[in-house]
Design an enzyme around this catalytic site. Structure first.
Site, mmCIF file in Angstrom:
data_model
loop_
_atom_site.group_PDB
_atom_site.id
_atom_site.type_symbol
_atom_site.label_atom_id
_atom_site.label_comp_id
_atom_site.label_asym_id
_atom_site.label_seq_id
_atom_site.Cartn_x
_atom_site.Cartn_y
_atom_site.Cartn_z
ATOM 1 N N HIS A 174 0.455 -1.430 0.470
ATOM 2 C CA HIS A 174 -0.230 -0.057 0.269
ATOM 3 C C HIS A 174 0.821 1.280 0.007
ATOM 4 O O HIS A 174 0.072 2.159 -0.149
ATOM 5 C CB HIS A 174 -0.576 -0.295 1.196
ATOM 6 C CG HIS A 174 -1.633 -1.021 1.316
ATOM 7 N ND1 HIS A 174 -3.320 -0.619 0.846
ATOM 8 C CD2 HIS A 174 -2.131 -2.383 1.053
ATOM 9 C CE1 HIS A 174 -4.410 -1.808 0.928
ATOM 10 N NE2 HIS A 174 -3.782 -2.806 0.908
ATOM 11 N N ASP A 382 3.173 9.866 -0.082
ATOM 12 C CA ASP A 382 1.720 8.919 0.073
ATOM 13 C C ASP A 382 1.768 7.934 -0.472
ATOM 14 O O ASP A 382 2.225 8.212 -2.111
ATOM 15 C CB ASP A 382 1.094 9.646 0.104
ATOM 16 C CG ASP A 382 0.183 9.603 1.619
ATOM 17 O OD1 ASP A 382 -0.376 8.197 1.757
ATOM 18 O OD2 ASP A 382 -0.335 9.944 2.315
HETATM 19 P P1 ADP Z 1 -3.348 6.805 6.191
HETATM 20 O O1 ADP Z 1 -3.360 4.864 4.965
HETATM 21 O O2 ADP Z 1 -1.421 6.771 5.459
HETATM 22 O O3 ADP Z 1 -3.856 7.023 7.515
HETATM 23 P P2 ADP Z 1 -5.167 7.359 3.541
HETATM 24 O O4 ADP Z 1 -5.326 8.967 3.084
HETATM 25 O O5 ADP Z 1 -5.262 6.881 2.640
HETATM 26 O O6 ADP Z 1 -3.758 7.704 4.592
HETATM 27 O O7 ADP Z 1 -6.098 7.090 4.820
HETATM 28 C C1 ADP Z 1 -6.753 7.306 5.698
HETATM 29 C C2 ADP Z 1 -8.075 6.999 6.359
HETATM 30 O O8 ADP Z 1 -8.103 6.878 8.053
HETATM 31 C C3 ADP Z 1 -9.243 7.868 5.781
HETATM 32 O O9 ADP Z 1 -9.794 6.728 4.943
HETATM 33 C C4 ADP Z 1 -9.773 8.932 6.177
HETATM 34 O O10 ADP Z 1 -11.801 9.103 6.484
HETATM 35 C C5 ADP Z 1 -9.512 7.757 7.564
HETATM 36 N N1 ADP Z 1 -9.008 8.848 8.695
HETATM 37 C C6 ADP Z 1 -8.313 9.601 8.360
HETATM 38 N N2 ADP Z 1 -8.337 10.672 10.296
HETATM 39 C C7 ADP Z 1 -9.868 10.595 10.639
HETATM 40 C C8 ADP Z 1 -10.286 10.242 12.063
HETATM 41 N N3 ADP Z 1 -9.753 11.496 13.018
HETATM 42 N N4 ADP Z 1 -11.184 9.665 12.198
HETATM 43 C C9 ADP Z 1 -11.998 9.209 11.225
HETATM 44 N N5 ADP Z 1 -11.365 8.005 10.386
HETATM 45 C C10 ADP Z 1 -10.465 9.493 9.508
HETATM 46 C C1 G6P Z 2 -1.135 2.978 6.658
HETATM 47 C C2 G6P Z 2 -0.513 1.929 6.386
HETATM 48 C C3 G6P Z 2 -0.858 0.524 7.006
HETATM 49 C C4 G6P Z 2 -1.823 1.469 8.247
HETATM 50 C C5 G6P Z 2 -2.094 2.558 8.315
HETATM 51 C C6 G6P Z 2 -1.959 2.832 10.007
HETATM 52 O O1 G6P Z 2 -2.067 3.288 5.423
HETATM 53 O O2 G6P Z 2 -0.542 1.476 5.035
HETATM 54 O O3 G6P Z 2 -0.506 -0.496 6.471
HETATM 55 O O4 G6P Z 2 -2.454 -0.334 8.702
HETATM 56 O O5 G6P Z 2 -0.920 3.322 7.850
HETATM 57 O O6 G6P Z 2 -1.177 2.650 9.986
HETATM 58 P P1 G6P Z 2 -1.409 1.789 11.868
HETATM 59 O O7 G6P Z 2 0.411 1.643 12.236
HETATM 60 O O8 G6P Z 2 -2.192 2.163 13.140
HETATM 61 O O9 G6P Z 2 -1.045 0.164 11.495
#
Ligand code: ADP
Ligand code: G6P
Length: 510
Positions: A174, A382
């Site tokens: 990912h 990202d």
């Molecule tokens: P990452 O996987 O690095 O965190 P992404 O943007 O791909 O970044 O995904 C983040 C996910 O987490 C999204 O589905 C978003 O809606 C969710 N998210 C981010 N902040 C919050 C929050 N404060 N509460 C609930 N969901 C959240």
């Molecule tokens: C990114 C990574 C995921 C991970 C998520 C949240 O999306 O690709 O594998 O689960 O961040 O991070 P965490 O360390 O809380 O699992």
């Protein structure tokens, strides 16, 4: 997500024809304000993408439930069986916080923070990957499909193949896969590459990542490799780009609900009815460019290009990986800067930045997206960034400007966004001003194009393209196209006797 009460005792061990393996289960053990154990949707894009996809399929999800110590027995979540892998405190420290999130994560994100290397972390990474492979071997049906996810589990494909050669194994990363000059820093680079090559198909977010992988395999393992296929022993491993997505229709339907629209109107009032709202929603991570964005905003306030009464910034920053030193330092720095900016530019009842660190439910997020005139998604690097896609899906009114970093995987798919280089402070300020001042016609045209793209390229299209590449026999893709659109009954397909003839590279751009 409320999942309680927990089942008492271990559920009987049943086997599945489709097994998803990820470090995290879709639910996470967190502590409620009253100190009780509470189960919530796990943070991050991986769970956000896979959970809606697998709902109501007879699949098993192998993963960690978020705590330390013995594995809790969990009930099915939306019809998906949960198979928990236990992590001890040492595993957590050395595998999750250490090798996964202080070695691989920074290295794979352009080393924007310094990756650290410790031999003890590598030992834990091997040990935990072995445990995941064994757990998976127990629950996968004969000839079934196993789909291993992300950087925490790069050794699992190889370890699992040794245990269960009958399985069809896919691996999907990912996060970005770095260029050779960065990956070569890893002391155990050969083992990591060999682990991934245990899969039949290795999927990345972008074609550039597949290219980096092929180059490394040639250089480090001296194997014949192209950007589409790699020969190892008597097998061919296919590689390709499959940009992950969201459940576009679900987010659009949620955002269109009258109560979400009403909530968005109330939020705007609560924000003081400003002329424009800028929103950012991030996991609190140094890859997300939060500090650079705050600096750009602060300079725009100082120069008078943006005025507090006209414009508000809502920054949602959910704390993440809180025991890792680099994340603790980041949080302190961000909070100090938010305090400074509010102290310097805010007024009584009118802060310059509304800063929120809470988890929100999907409806509240949808309402926030609907209120945002400009959505600022400016990571330094990202793999994809699903927040940007959620924002576009939620703009059922066809309005809203997406300010997007060139360094997010999403940028290759949504070129109609206002693209910026977040390392370039002046460029970031200009991009923010351009998005704030854009004409409604321009904003509307761009949004229309992005919405049309995401309706085609949603999470089901992603799974279809990945799984059909993994399963040449085609049985899976027929199931995916079934009327209810789920993966129902997928994966009862025998492994092919010969490797696939034509590898797939499905990607919209760079
Ligand atoms: P990452 O996987 O690095 O965190 P992404 O943007 O791909 O970044 O995904 C983040 C996910 O987490 C999204 O589905 C978003 O809606 C969710 N998210 C981010 N902040 C919050 C929050 N404060 N509460 C609930 N969901 C959240
Ligand atoms: C990114 C990574 C995921 C991970 C998520 C949240 O999306 O690709 O594998 O689960 O961040 O991070 P965490 O360390 O809380 O699992």
């Amino acid at each position: 997500m409320a999942v309680s009460p927990l089942l008492i005792g271990m559920p009987e061990m049943r086997q599945s024809s489709l097994v998803v393996v990820a470090n995290r289960l879709p639910i996470d053990d967190s502590v409620a304000p009253d100190g009780a154990c509470e189960w919530r949707r796990s943070p991050g894009g991986l769970v956000g993408a896979l959970h809606p996809l697998l709902r109501h399929t007879p699949a098993t999800w192998v993963g960690w439930a978020g705590g330390a110590g013995s594995a809790p027995a969990l009930p099915d979540v939306d019809g998906v069986r949960m198979h928990t892998v236990a992590l001890s405190r040492d595993d957590l420290r050395d595998h999750y916080e250490g090798f996964s999130n202080a070695t691989l994560w920074p290295l794979y994100h352009d080393a924007v923070e310094q990756p650290q290397h410790h031999r003890r972390w590598w030992e834990a990474y091997q040990r935990v990957n072995q445990r995941f492979a064994e757990a998976t071997a127990e629950v996968a049906e004969q000839g079934g499909i196993v789909w291993v996810q992300d950087y925490h589990l790069q050794l699992v494909p190889g370890l699992l193949r040794a245990l269960r050669p009958d399985l069809r194994i896919g691996f999907f990363l990912h996060v970005p896969f770095p260029p050779p000059e960065l990956f070569m820093q890893l002391p155990r680079r050969a083992e990591l590459l060999r682990g991934m090559l245990g899969a039949d198909l290795v999927g990345f977010q972008r074609a550039q990542a597949a290219h980096n992988f092929a180059q490394l395999v040639t250089k480090v393992l001296e194997l014949p490799a192209t950007d589409r296929r790699i020969g190892i022993d008597d097998r061919v491993v296919r590689i390709g780009a499959f940009p992950v997505s969201i459940d576009t229709a679900e987010m659009a339907a949620l955002a269109a609900r009258p109560e979400v629209a009403a909530r968005a109107r109330r939020l705007r009032r609560d924000l003081g009815d400003p002329r424009q709202v800028i929103l950012s929603v991030d996991r609190m991570d140094y890859t997300k460019g939060i500090e650079q964005r705050l600096k750009a905003y602060s300079e725009l306030l100082a120069s008078g290009d943006v005025k507090v009464r006209d414009t508000v910034l809502v920054q949602v920053a959910m704390p993440s990986r809180e025991r890792v030193g680099q994340y603790q330092i980041l949080r302190e720095r961000i909070e100090r800067e938010v305090g400074r900016i509010n102290g310097e530019f805010g007024r009584v009842g009118e802060p310059a930045i509304h800063y929120l660190t809470q988890p929100f439910d999907r409806a509240e997020l949808a309402a926030l997206y609907r209120v945002a005139d400009v959505m600022a998604v400016t990571p330094l690097r990202d793999g994809m960034n699903l927040v940007a896609k959620e924002y576009v899906a939620a703009r059922v009114d066809g309005a809203g400007a997406l300010l997007l970093s060139e360094f997010a995987g999403t940028a290759a798919e949504l070129p109609e966004a206002y693209l910026v280089n977040p390392h370039d402070l002046e460029g970031l300020k200009q991009g923010l001003c351009a998005a704030l001042r854009a004409s409604p016609t321009d904003v509307g045209q761009r949004m229309r194009a992005m919405r049309a793209y995401l309706h085609q390229h949603d999470i089901r299209a992603w799974a279809r393209s990945y799984l059909s590449a993994l399963d040449e026999a085609g049985a899976l893709i027929n199931r995916l196209a079934s009327t209810d659109g789920t993966l129902d009954g997928a994966a009862r397909v025998p492994a092919p006797a010969t490797p696939a003839a034509s590898p797939a590279t499905h990607h919209a751009g760079g």
